[in-house]
Scaffold this active site. Structure first.
Site, PDB file in Angstrom:
ATOM      1  N   GLU A 208       0.869  -1.027   0.243  1.00 36.79           N
ATOM      2  CA  GLU A 208       0.050  -0.396   0.211  1.00 36.79           C
ATOM      3  C   GLU A 208       1.015   1.475  -0.047  1.00 36.79           C
ATOM      4  O   GLU A 208       1.766   1.532   1.474  1.00 36.79           O
ATOM      5  CB  GLU A 208      -1.378   0.172   1.208  1.00 36.79           C
ATOM      6  CG  GLU A 208      -2.096   0.948   0.837  1.00 36.79           C
ATOM      7  CD  GLU A 208      -3.051   1.319   2.805  1.00 36.79           C
ATOM      8  OE1 GLU A 208      -3.818   2.282   2.443  1.00 36.79           O
ATOM      9  OE2 GLU A 208      -3.278   0.367   2.824  1.00 36.79           O
ATOM     10  N   LYS A 224      -8.510  -1.905   0.977  1.00 35.67           N
ATOM     11  CA  LYS A 224      -9.744  -1.433   2.113  1.00 35.67           C
ATOM     12  C   LYS A 224     -10.415  -2.849   1.286  1.00 35.67           C
ATOM     13  O   LYS A 224     -11.233  -2.461   0.200  1.00 35.67           O
ATOM     14  CB  LYS A 224     -10.938  -0.492   2.553  1.00 35.67           C
ATOM     15  CG  LYS A 224      -9.925   0.219   3.672  1.00 35.67           C
ATOM     16  CD  LYS A 224     -10.164  -0.099   4.795  1.00 35.67           C
ATOM     17  CE  LYS A 224      -9.718  -0.046   6.482  1.00 35.67           C
ATOM     18  NZ  LYS A 224      -9.373  -0.989   6.865  1.00 35.67           N
TER      19      LYS A 224
END
Length: 397
Positions: A208, A224
């Site tokens: 990420e 997410k």
């Protein structure tokens, strides 16, 4: 600020420079020129300390909106690590429980220059590697109770979403750095790499992007939403209203974070809910970008984006309060920032899928975002699924 380490902690063995985002063409010639290590107890603003230290050593990041000049014979760049607790301090939020790895600084900046010739290859030290059993800092029942408590806070209107993280530790024997370095080989580890100091080391397998400067724009890529990496898992993730709602909340939070430091009207969502693979998991990722405002420096950028919204929740400061009340152990090396900065360049990953070593134990963290629709048992299982590939690779001989 301080470069002192806690008493009684021996130096961990050294290995070559393996910092995420370091220029590939420079890695075998990088030599350390200066280092800053800072702990919360030292006081001050870690974001300002990082920018000032870098400027003093040839890495000027005081205006990210202006083209940078680079001296090929000067400083190459620097490794930057910022813990979640330091990010919370910079943002004015609750820092949470004490870290289980006090030898690890909350801010580390290591400035590198170029050697005249490539460094010789690093060879593993003598002796074997042994990793003991993992011991979790809370039980599955306690984890589930924290999820239930977050749902109650959402029901009261205190928050919309909170990321809940657990910790585990295992004793070891041998050199931890080769084990930590293996994490960078995990599929999808965009920010795979290591950093070490006296009595501590971290290894990262993060997919990420917390924040980067790419082609003159600020970029963040929040992740997410998780499912097993099977065809059915992918279909389930794409069809899940709960996962999409959780994801969009964080995209909105990241848009707001960037808007605080962006040129007016420049924030955009370039990609929304793209499903990508990390090890044995599908995860949903979006890309949010913006043009930096004139005069935006590294310190202002770090204050705006740290700690990362995908590992805090929304609203961010209220979520930090919930995290501080619920998590019994600090986040240590996890859920912070780690990567490379240089003249006109910022490339920092979010330290998920990240492990840390002190002189006696390895430490690992995993968790997930909690919304009103979260099922406690499913959230406990998701955290275990995220930790499993990291645990397996650390245990390998």
């Amino acid at each position: 600020m301080s470069a002192n380490r806690p008493d009684g902690v021996e130096a961990l063995p050294k290995m070559g420079v393996d910092v995420p985002g370091a220029p590939p063409e420079c890695r075998d010639r990088l030599v350390e020129r200066a280092r800053l290590e800072w702990w919360l107890a030292d006081g001050g603003d870690p974001a300002a300390l990082a920018e000032d230290f870098l400027a003093a050593h040839g890495v000027a990041l005081s205006d990210l909106a202006r083209p940078a000049t680079h001296d090929p014979h000067g400083t190459c760049g620097a490794a930057l690590f910022l813990s979640a607790a330091a990010g919370a301090r910079a943002a004015g939020g609750a820092a949470g429980a004490p870290t289980p790895v006090p030898a690890l600084p909350d801010l580390a900046v290591v400035v590198y220059g170029h050697a005249d010739r490539p460094a010789p290859p690093t060879r593993p030290g003598p002796g074997g590697w042994w990793l003991g059993p993992w011991r979790d800092s809370w039980t599955s029942a306690a984890h589930a109770e924290a999820v239930t408590a977050v749902r109650a806070a959402i029901g009261r209107g205190d928050v919309y979403q909170v990321n809940v993280v657990g910790h585990a530790a295992a004793g070891y024997a041998g050199d931890p750095l080769p084990a930590l370095a293996r994490l960078g080989a995990l599929p999808g580890a965009r920010y795979g790499g290591t950093l070490s100091g006296l009595g501590w080391a971290i290894g990262c397998a993060s997919p990420e992007t917390l924040v980067a400067v790419e082609h003159g724009r600020l970029v963040t890529r929040p992740i997410k939403g998780t499912r097993p990496a099977t065809p059915a898992g992918r279909r389930e993730l794409l069809a899940s209203a709960k996962e999409r709602a959780e994801h969009v909340m964080i995209v909105d939070l990241e848009r707001n974070d960037l808007a605080r430091v962006a040129r007016t009207g420049s924030v955009r969502v370039d990609e929304l809910f793209a499903v990508r693979r990390w090890c044995d998991l599908w995860q949903a990722e979006s890309t949010v970008s913006a043009a930096p405002a004139d005069g935006l420096g590294l310190a202002g950028l770090l204050r705006a984006v740290c700690p990362g919204g995908s590992v805090t929740g929304a609203p961010k400061l209220a979520a930090l309060d919930e995290i501080a009340a619920l998590e019994p152990v600090g986040r240590g090396a996890s859920m912070g920032a780690f990567g490379w900065v240089g003249p006109g360049r910022v490339d920092l990953g979010l330290t998920i899928r990240t492990a840390a070593a002190d002189a006696e134990r390895l430490h690992l963290w995993a968790g997930g975002g909690i919304t009103w629709d979260s099922d406690p048992a499913a959230e406990v299982a998701e955290a275990a699924a995220k930790a499993a590939p990291v645990r397996a690779l650390l245990a390998a001989a």
